[in-house]
Design an enzyme around this catalytic site. Structure first.
Site, PDB file in Angstrom:
ATOM      1  N   ASP A 197      -3.870 -18.148   3.563  1.00 20.11           N
ATOM      2  CA  ASP A 197      -4.968 -18.887   2.919  1.00 20.11           C
ATOM      3  C   ASP A 197      -5.691 -19.765   3.942  1.00 20.11           C
ATOM      4  O   ASP A 197      -6.927 -19.852   3.964  1.00 20.11           O
ATOM      5  CB  ASP A 197      -4.468 -19.705   1.717  1.00 20.11           C
ATOM      6  CG  ASP A 197      -3.077 -20.298   1.914  1.00 20.11           C
ATOM      7  OD1 ASP A 197      -2.439 -19.998   2.934  1.00 20.11           O
ATOM      8  OD2 ASP A 197      -2.636 -21.076   1.052  1.00 20.11           O
ATOM      9  N   ASP A 202     -12.652  -7.762   6.198  1.00 18.42           N
ATOM     10  CA  ASP A 202     -14.006  -7.776   5.619  1.00 18.42           C
ATOM     11  C   ASP A 202     -14.650  -9.145   5.851  1.00 18.42           C
ATOM     12  O   ASP A 202     -15.833  -9.247   6.190  1.00 18.42           O
ATOM     13  CB  ASP A 202     -13.961  -7.496   4.105  1.00 18.42           C
ATOM     14  CG  ASP A 202     -14.056  -5.999   3.782  1.00 18.42           C
ATOM     15  OD1 ASP A 202     -13.487  -5.204   4.557  1.00 18.42           O
ATOM     16  OD2 ASP A 202     -14.684  -5.645   2.767  1.00 18.42           O
ATOM     17  N   LYS A 237       2.486 -15.348   4.689  1.00 17.55           N
ATOM     18  CA  LYS A 237       2.593 -16.326   3.602  1.00 17.55           C
ATOM     19  C   LYS A 237       4.085 -16.568   3.362  1.00 17.55           C
ATOM     20  O   LYS A 237       4.602 -16.401   2.247  1.00 17.55           O
ATOM     21  CB  LYS A 237       1.886 -15.749   2.359  1.00 17.55           C
ATOM     22  CG  LYS A 237       1.789 -16.671   1.169  1.00 17.55           C
ATOM     23  CD  LYS A 237       0.705 -17.711   1.293  1.00 17.55           C
ATOM     24  CE  LYS A 237       0.719 -18.637   0.092  1.00 17.55           C
ATOM     25  NZ  LYS A 237      -0.164 -19.794   0.258  1.00 17.55           N
ATOM     26  N   ASP A 264      -6.395  -6.131   5.446  1.00 17.45           N
ATOM     27  CA  ASP A 264      -7.489  -5.450   4.747  1.00 17.45           C
ATOM     28  C   ASP A 264      -8.519  -6.483   4.273  1.00 17.45           C
ATOM     29  O   ASP A 264      -9.724  -6.356   4.499  1.00 17.45           O
ATOM     30  CB  ASP A 264      -6.897  -4.688   3.548  1.00 17.45           C
ATOM     31  CG  ASP A 264      -7.872  -3.699   2.948  1.00 17.45           C
ATOM     32  OD1 ASP A 264      -8.983  -3.566   3.489  1.00 17.45           O
ATOM     33  OD2 ASP A 264      -7.527  -3.064   1.934  1.00 17.45           O
ATOM     34  N   TYR A 302       0.797  -1.225   0.000  1.00 19.23           N
ATOM     35  CA  TYR A 302       0.000   0.000   0.000  1.00 19.23           C
ATOM     36  C   TYR A 302       0.832   1.278   0.000  1.00 19.23           C
ATOM     37  O   TYR A 302       0.305   2.351   0.236  1.00 19.23           O
ATOM     38  CB  TYR A 302      -0.957  -0.001   1.205  1.00 19.23           C
ATOM     39  CG  TYR A 302      -2.098  -0.989   1.053  1.00 19.23           C
ATOM     40  CD1 TYR A 302      -1.987  -2.083   0.205  1.00 19.23           C
ATOM     41  CD2 TYR A 302      -3.284  -0.829   1.744  1.00 19.23           C
ATOM     42  CE1 TYR A 302      -3.022  -2.993   0.064  1.00 19.23           C
ATOM     43  CE2 TYR A 302      -4.326  -1.733   1.609  1.00 19.23           C
ATOM     44  CZ  TYR A 302      -4.182  -2.818   0.762  1.00 19.23           C
ATOM     45  OH  TYR A 302      -5.219  -3.713   0.637  1.00 19.23           O
TER      46      TYR A 302
END
Ligand code: NAI
Length: 341
Positions: free
Chosen positions: A205, A233, A172, A229, A125
């Protein structure tokens, strides 16, 4: 009577509708808690860019810096120019996104209560995208200092919470060996300084799957900017959806509070948006003011607002996303009335 100056970014889409509900709730606190809020509307976002040619004018940045705290409703397509920039500009390094089941809203499982602690200043970002013939390269930054700082925040939070006293680092590192490898290494180093807190790691994941499989088992999740981020959600959905999900962007001396959701153009201007997310966000702001200004009144006010929200939901005054038929303004009114009782 204590007065706090609040920079209010009304935002775009559903932003003005939901922020009006928060303002009403803040005003309702006056009678009961000797608290007043000098709410200063601060332009930023799509509308601001259309009117002034820039999404985040310097005057708005100054107004935010001059306030005690900033309450931000979502902006639209200019999100990267507004909130992503503000996070970096003001070094708001910790994005705190709690998912806690509410008493009167169905959740995926009983007992869900966890917090995502998202590193907020780096990763993909930073906006470093470069075109070359035939493609684009995006640079991802992970530093030792930012990773250690966010891990430290997560462990301290786990110490304060009364749950399982566990921190889970999500990354990851099996594929992104150097960048996520460094993040994981920093989390392990910090964990060694907090022997009272259990520490584990999970690939992102797998975390995405387990958030809907066993959400009740999580306590504090620490992760990098983009994973945080996306996962937040998903996390919001486990306790009723984005219409209920609050968040805080915390720095050393300043903080910006905003709901997790965006400007929701699909429902904007129709009174359908759920204002509970921004009202619970306002509670986080009051709790932060209480802590940083050593003001018990603000903590009590936050508690009163949470109780009022629960009461309103229990009475069946709910927006469409929760299966009700109340409008944004009706929910805001009902919470404000209970707060001032
Ligand atoms: P979104 O969060 O705005 O909407 C996703 C879905 O959730 C939509 O169906 C929407 O109707 C629903 N929803 C969101 N908030 C709700 C609420 N309070 N009550 C009831 N339903 C609600 O995400 P989307 O569609 O990806 O983004 C829309 C715009 O918002 C984009 O321009 C994006 O850039 C911006 N955005 C801004 C953010 C910020 O200011 N921090 C964060 C996320 C998105």
């Amino acid at each position: 009577m204590t007065t706090y100056t609040i920079a209010l970014l009304e935002g775009d889409g559903i932003g003005p509708e939901v922020s009006a509900a928060s303002v009403q709730v803040l005003r309702a606190l006056k009678g009961r808690f000797d608290l007043t809020f000098d709410i200063r509307k601060t332009p930023a976002g799509d509308r601001c860019r259309a009117e002034r040619g820039e999404a985040l004018p310097d005057s708005s940045v100054s107004a935010i810096k001059d306030s005690d705290a900033c309450l931000k409703a979502p902006v639209g397509d200019t999100a990267a120019d507004v909130i992503v920039r503000l996070r970096q500009l003001l070094n708001l390094y910790a994005n705190i996104r709690p998912s806690r089941a509410l008493q009167h809203v169905p959740s995926l499982k009983p007992g869900i209560d966890f917090v995502i602690v998202r590193e907020n200043t780096e990763c993909l970002y930073k906006g470093m995208e470069f075109e070359f013939e035939g493609g684009v390269i995006a640079l991802r930054t992970i530093t030792r200092s930012a990773s250690t700082r966010i891990a430290e925040y997560a462990f301290q939070l786990a110490e304060q919470r009364l749950k399982t006293r566990e921190v889970l680092a999500v990354h990851k590192s099996n594929v992104l060996r150097k960048s996520d490898g460094l993040f994981a290494e920093c989390c392990r180093e910090v964990s060694a300084k907090h022997p009272g807190i259990a520490f584990s790691e999970m690939l992102v994941d797998s975390a995405a799957m387990n958030l809907i499989r066993i959400p009740e088992r999580f306590d504090v999740i620490v992760t990098t900017n983009m994973y945080g981020d996306i996962l937040s959600d998903e996390a919001a959905q486990t306790v009723g959806g984005l219409g209920l999900a609050p968040s805080a962007n915390i720095g050393e001396t300043f903080a910006i509070f905003e709901p997790v959701h965006g400007a929701a153009p699909d429902i904007a201007g129709r009174g359908l948006a759920n204002p509970v997310a921004i009202i619970l966000t306002t509670c986080m702001m009051l709790e932060w003011l209480s802590k940083t200004r050593d003001d018990r009144n603000c903590a009590e006010a936050a508690e009163a607002v949470r109780t009022a929200v629960n009461g309103v939901l229990e009475s069946g005054i709910k927006t469409v996303d929760l299966g009700g038929n109340a409008s944004t303004a009706e929910v805001g009114d009902a919470v404000a009335k209970r707060v001032s009782r």
